[in-house]
Design an enzyme around this catalytic site. Sequence first.
Site, PDB file in Angstrom:
ATOM      1  N   HIS A 740       0.816  -1.221   0.000  1.00  0.00           N
ATOM      2  CA  HIS A 740       0.000   0.000   0.000  1.00  0.00           C
ATOM      3  C   HIS A 740       0.847   1.267   0.000  1.00  0.00           C
ATOM      4  O   HIS A 740       0.315   2.377  -0.113  1.00  0.00           O
ATOM      5  CB  HIS A 740      -0.933   0.012   1.210  1.00  0.00           C
ATOM      6  CG  HIS A 740      -2.240   0.703   0.948  1.00  0.00           C
ATOM      7  ND1 HIS A 740      -2.382   1.753   0.062  1.00  0.00           N
ATOM      8  CD2 HIS A 740      -3.486   0.485   1.443  1.00  0.00           C
ATOM      9  CE1 HIS A 740      -3.633   2.148   0.029  1.00  0.00           C
ATOM     10  NE2 HIS A 740      -4.335   1.395   0.862  1.00  0.00           N
ATOM     11  N   ARG A 741       2.169   1.158   0.109  1.00  0.00           N
ATOM     12  CA  ARG A 741       3.018   2.336   0.089  1.00  0.00           C
ATOM     13  C   ARG A 741       3.157   2.912  -1.315  1.00  0.00           C
ATOM     14  O   ARG A 741       3.379   4.119  -1.476  1.00  0.00           O
ATOM     15  CB  ARG A 741       4.400   2.004   0.665  1.00  0.00           C
ATOM     16  CG  ARG A 741       4.371   1.663   2.144  1.00  0.00           C
ATOM     17  CD  ARG A 741       5.716   1.214   2.654  1.00  0.00           C
ATOM     18  NE  ARG A 741       6.164  -0.033   2.043  1.00  0.00           N
ATOM     19  CZ  ARG A 741       7.263  -0.689   2.406  1.00  0.00           C
ATOM     20  NH1 ARG A 741       8.028  -0.217   3.382  1.00  0.00           N
ATOM     21  NH2 ARG A 741       7.596  -1.821   1.810  1.00  0.00           N
TER      22      ARG A 741
END
Length: 768
Positions: A740-741
């Site tokens: 999700h980064r």
Amino acid sequence: MRFSTYALLAVIGTANAFVANNNNGSGNGIAVYSNAGVSFLPKHHQQQQRRRNDAATLFMAADPIKVTMPALSSTMKEGKIVSWLKTEGEEVSAGEAIMVVESDKADMDVEAFEDGFLAKILTGEGESAPVGDVVALIASEESEIAEVAASGGDAVEVVSADAAPAAAEAPAAGFSVPVNEIFMPALSSTMTEGKIVSWLKSEGDAVSSGEAIMVVESDKADMDVEAFDDGYIAKIYTQEGETADVGALVAVVVENEEDIAAVQAGPAAAPSAPAATTAPAASAAPDCEFSLIDMPALSSTMKEGKIVSWLKSEGDAVSSGEAIMVVESDKADMDVEAFEDGYLAAIITEEGESSDVGKPVALIAAEEGDIPALKAYAASLAGGGAAVAAAPAAAAPAPKAAAAPKAATPAKTLNTGGRIVASPMAKKKAEALGVDLSTITGSGPNGRITGADVDAAAKSGGAAPKKATEPAKPKYIPAPGVIAATPTARALAKKAKIDLSSIEGTGEFGRVTADDVLIATGEKKAPKKARTTVSGEPAVELRNDMEPFSAMQRGVSKNMEATLSVPIFRVSRTIVTDKFDSLYQSVKPKGVTVSALLAKAVALAAEKHPVMNSNYDPSGGIKWNADINIAMAVAINGGLITPVLKNANERNILELGEDWKELVGKAKTNSLTPDEFQTGTFTISNLGMFGVSQFDAILPPGQGSILAIGGTTPVVVPDKSAVLGLKTQKQMTVTLTCDHRNIYGADAALFLKTLADIMENKVESLLL
């Protein structure tokens, strides 16, 4: 003038050595001062030497963690630092990529093995370093960074000024002839030790540069390791089945065949100042065939062992594999077996006495008539004047005190009934393969039969059925009134107040073991008897022990743990596969597999959504990858590996199918190269063939996405055009796990939408 890189490492790594610039005005080199003398190094070694000196002087201060240049392929000799992913002072974690290295194959991320702080970079970006050289130092604590950085290369340790100069061209490792040393390579960025699966060359064989000489098992796969120089294998230090740390010496190669004998005789002692007293010299080894029994290392921490008891007396016959003594180590009391047939000629270390690991404790004679001569020789060894116990230690691993070999005699074509001389490995292989050793001509020294001779005999049809009856081995019979038991068993029985005579021994020769006593006291369960099922077939026995990880299992475990701190999310979608399945049936006869088709479909979808092919950069950004390399998870015996289909979006399906077949074959034989399983940018894990309907996959280190594919299931759905308003269609569920980064939910949803459109409506694009 020739210099051994690793011989210099040995000099600089000692506590009594330092490096100084040459002050003779020539500017041609640097001088190495040590208690062994002074050696002058050519100028092209200066940068390499100062880098090692920086590391060596730091070890005296904060004891930093070394980051060395890894061997990213079996032919790599040096690597270039493309970029450092961490700067000095930054915190690093075990398994985290800290630098990018350019090898002779590809650019690869290199991970840290320990947690800490990057204290000092010794090799800057754009600079090169030989494999094994220290390129950076990691401090264990943040408070040690300044100390490590401040002492980087400035401090040196002064040695006595009266050291005698050494010869300028001293051969490596103290040998009397020039040698090239073979070290355990780092075959992956996470490998810390390797196991010799097999030697492809034997001692005395000629080798050529680039020729495979051994097979090494790393934490990823089994790989061939090549020779870097032409020459002859003179000495093998790490045998098949044994493990060595990365960088440890495993063999020695010489340039000239006539130098082999000098290397096998052992390294020459380093020159030193005259001693106050001279140890008495050992008597010459007798001219007969015999072998030494050394104190074995029964655990990784054992330094010396104590002889609890001798199970054989001087003059007794012994057989290979027969227990001859009980040794007390720092862990337990253990029986030690003989490796050769013969006669126990002389005992050097008596019962109750201790000896260092590797020191001889007894001699075994091949012939009974040689016992008196060996007893006299053993007396000189016990007196401390033997070469095996010489005070000055050689720079290379000290070999055992070697007996003077007999003059070589032609090997017999067929054994005529006398004693058969064979190595322990040869005897074990012969028993397992059913080969009669008396029918084999030995190729080893003095006609000794080697393991390779047995393998050759078995392949040529020389295997013979085992004899129906074999002569019984000599039995150990305790003295009258003495109960045969191990020392540990006696101690346990005394503590539990149990009469040893009431316990039935299960050890060799009927000896009562510690397990027998623990079973008698109820502290341990007795082994279960074999169970049978109702049908009469043997039941599956459930294990109740701890099996250490293999090298590959350790690597998989480390990689799985490395991503536990990564913030991930998952998105699932159902895809109709009727057209995809029809396409597969049409290309299956051409050798195309479902895996190749899936890789092509995913690559085409990733081409339209490049962020799915990216990964998070620890410096704080997105690492975009121009090549779409699809890694496919493959389960093999004892582990998991991910062969890579490179540039899957650009290649036709037939080429991908052939490539995938070759990669799977290599995976099953543990012969994949790092470039073939470490370069993936997007991973697929398919468990559909096992009937799994849906599952989640763990994100691999260094990637942004992994797609988990379930099995295809027929589903009844509404259809207005059907007679009954219903039809059956095949569906499968796919689940996408993302970092999700750098990837968001909308990115993943759009990617799955494109993938579904390709597999449901545009399957013809997979053939392009």
